[in-house]
Write a protein that holds these residues in place. Structure first.
Motif, short mmCIF file in Angstrom:
data_model
loop_
_atom_site.label_atom_id
_atom_site.label_comp_id
_atom_site.label_asym_id
_atom_site.label_seq_id
_atom_site.Cartn_x
_atom_site.Cartn_y
_atom_site.Cartn_z
N SER A 45 88.15 -1.69 61.14
CA SER A 45 86.91 -0.93 61.02
C SER A 45 87.21 0.53 60.66
O SER A 45 88.13 1.14 61.21
N ASP A 88 85.26 4.30 58.59
CA ASP A 88 84.03 4.89 58.04
C ASP A 88 83.95 4.71 56.53
O ASP A 88 82.90 4.38 55.98
N PHE A 95 74.25 -3.07 51.81
CA PHE A 95 74.51 -1.67 51.49
C PHE A 95 73.40 -1.11 50.59
O PHE A 95 72.78 -1.84 49.82
N ALA A 142 76.49 2.72 50.87
CA ALA A 142 76.58 2.98 52.31
C ALA A 142 75.67 2.05 53.09
O ALA A 142 74.65 1.57 52.57
N ARG A 143 76.03 1.83 54.34
CA ARG A 143 75.18 1.05 55.24
C ARG A 143 74.08 1.91 55.87
O ARG A 143 73.13 1.39 56.44
N PHE A 144 74.21 3.22 55.79
CA PHE A 144 73.25 4.13 56.40
C PHE A 144 72.32 4.70 55.32
O PHE A 144 72.61 4.57 54.12
N TRP A 150 76.65 13.56 56.16
CA TRP A 150 77.66 12.60 56.60
C TRP A 150 79.05 13.06 56.20
O TRP A 150 79.26 13.54 55.08
N GLN A 198 81.52 1.70 56.74
CA GLN A 198 80.17 2.23 56.67
C GLN A 198 79.82 2.69 55.25
O GLN A 198 78.66 2.74 54.87
#
Length: 331
Positions: free
Chosen positions: A154, A156, A212, A266-268, A84, A184
């Motif tokens: 918004s 990253d 998260f 992180a959200r991912f 990322w 994110q």
């Protein structure tokens, strides 16, 4: 061929000329006053950095330490999210932009960056010293009140470094919630004190509640295994000392160690370390003692001896804050 100058070196060079024309005694007095304000327990309702002299003195003194602490946190995050790269970055309460410099040192390339702060002199100086850094030439330096009324676009990545200690509890909550809603990934850094750690844990809990996953420093997203009031989780980053550092602190060493607490989330999906070294390793004859925070979650002291071969070599090279075991043991 032009070789890019490392961000840390470029930042030191940019800061070197800030105090030209400012009497050394005046610079030292400004730093001492500002440190006293920043360490106070009462949140302020006006910008602490009042004018260019304040900002120049404080940036020359504090910006390298903030940069190194944030860069350490970002590097731990990058290790947990190896595929990322942030396409955009918002630095909340960023002042002169230390976190923006740290992001540019962690991930190559240029990206839209917004630095929000309510001290216009800090933003002006940040713009000035970033002008010669290609990755930071197009940063948007925006005056904004940091607190309950904050609205974030918004993005990253949101960074919040050395800011929560300046806010009231409701404003801290609002800021973390706004960051979670906009980003994110969120990285929060505070002083490595019991109070700083408590603010980080409070923010960590809110980020987890917002969905998260914790990337670093914790190897898990469960409750911190440290019993409240018994200890605190913090780390250390080495900072080269300027002449102003030595003048204000009366020290002669060429470096100092910046203690900090942090959370990166992180959200991912992320890949946290299996465990992390949470105290300075103790190297003894034939063995290394490592205090580890583990996935379970739990705290454990591991003893690595010569019988462990390559792992022992790796343990001797391990540093406070490192993941453990290393991805590739020393050989």
């Amino acid at each position: 061929m032009n070789v890019p100058v490392p961000a840390a070196d470029s930042l030191r060079a940019a800061l070197a000329g800030l105090l030209d024309g400012l009497p050394p005694r005046q610079a030292a007095q400004a730093v001492e006053r500002l440190i006293s304000n920043y360490r106070g327990t009462t949140p302020t309702d006006a910008p602490i950095l009042r004018d260019r002299a304040d900002v120049a003195a404080y940036a020359a003194y504090r910006m390298p330490a903030t940069f190194e602490a944030v860069r350490s946190a970002l590097e731990a995050f990058a290790e947990a999210a190896p595929g990322w790269t942030p396409g955009s970055h918002t630095d909340v309460g960023g002042g002169t932009g230390a976190a923006a410099w740290a992001v540019s040192a962690t991930w190559d390339g240029e990206r839209p960056v917004t630095v929000l702060d309510w001290a216009e002199p800090a933003l002006a100086l940040g713009r000035e010293i970033a002008a010669d850094r290609p990755a930071l030439r197009d940063v948007r330096w925006q005056r904004s009140r940091i607190g309950a009324a904050l609205s974030l676009e918004s993005t990253d990545l949101v960074t919040v470094s050395y800011v929560l200690n300046e806010l009231t509890a409701p404003d801290r909550t609002a800021l973390v919630d706004a960051a979670a809603a906009a980003a994110q990934a969120v990285v929060i850094v505070e002083p490595g004190t019991p109070d700083g750690y408590a603010r980080v844990i409070e923010a960590r809990d809110r980020l987890i509640g917002a969905g998260f996953r914790i990337a670093a420093p914790c190897p898990h997203s469960a409750t911190c295994p440290i019993a409240p009031g018994t200890d605190w989780c913090h780390f250390s980053a080495r900072v080269s000392r300027s002449s102003l550092h030595r003048q204000v602190k009366g020290g002669s060493l060429a470096y100092e160690d910046e203690k900090f607490s942090y959370v990166a989330a992180a959200r991912f999906p992320v890949e946290p370390a299996p465990s992390r070294v949470v105290r300075r390793p103790q190297i003894r004859k034939g063995q290394v003692l490592l205090d580890l925070c583990e996935t379970e979650p739990s705290l454990r002291r591991a003893t690595v001896t010569k019988r462990h071969g390559d792992l022992y070599k790796a343990a001797r090279d391990a540093d406070w804050g490192d993941p453990w075991p290393p991805a590739t043991p020393a050989g």
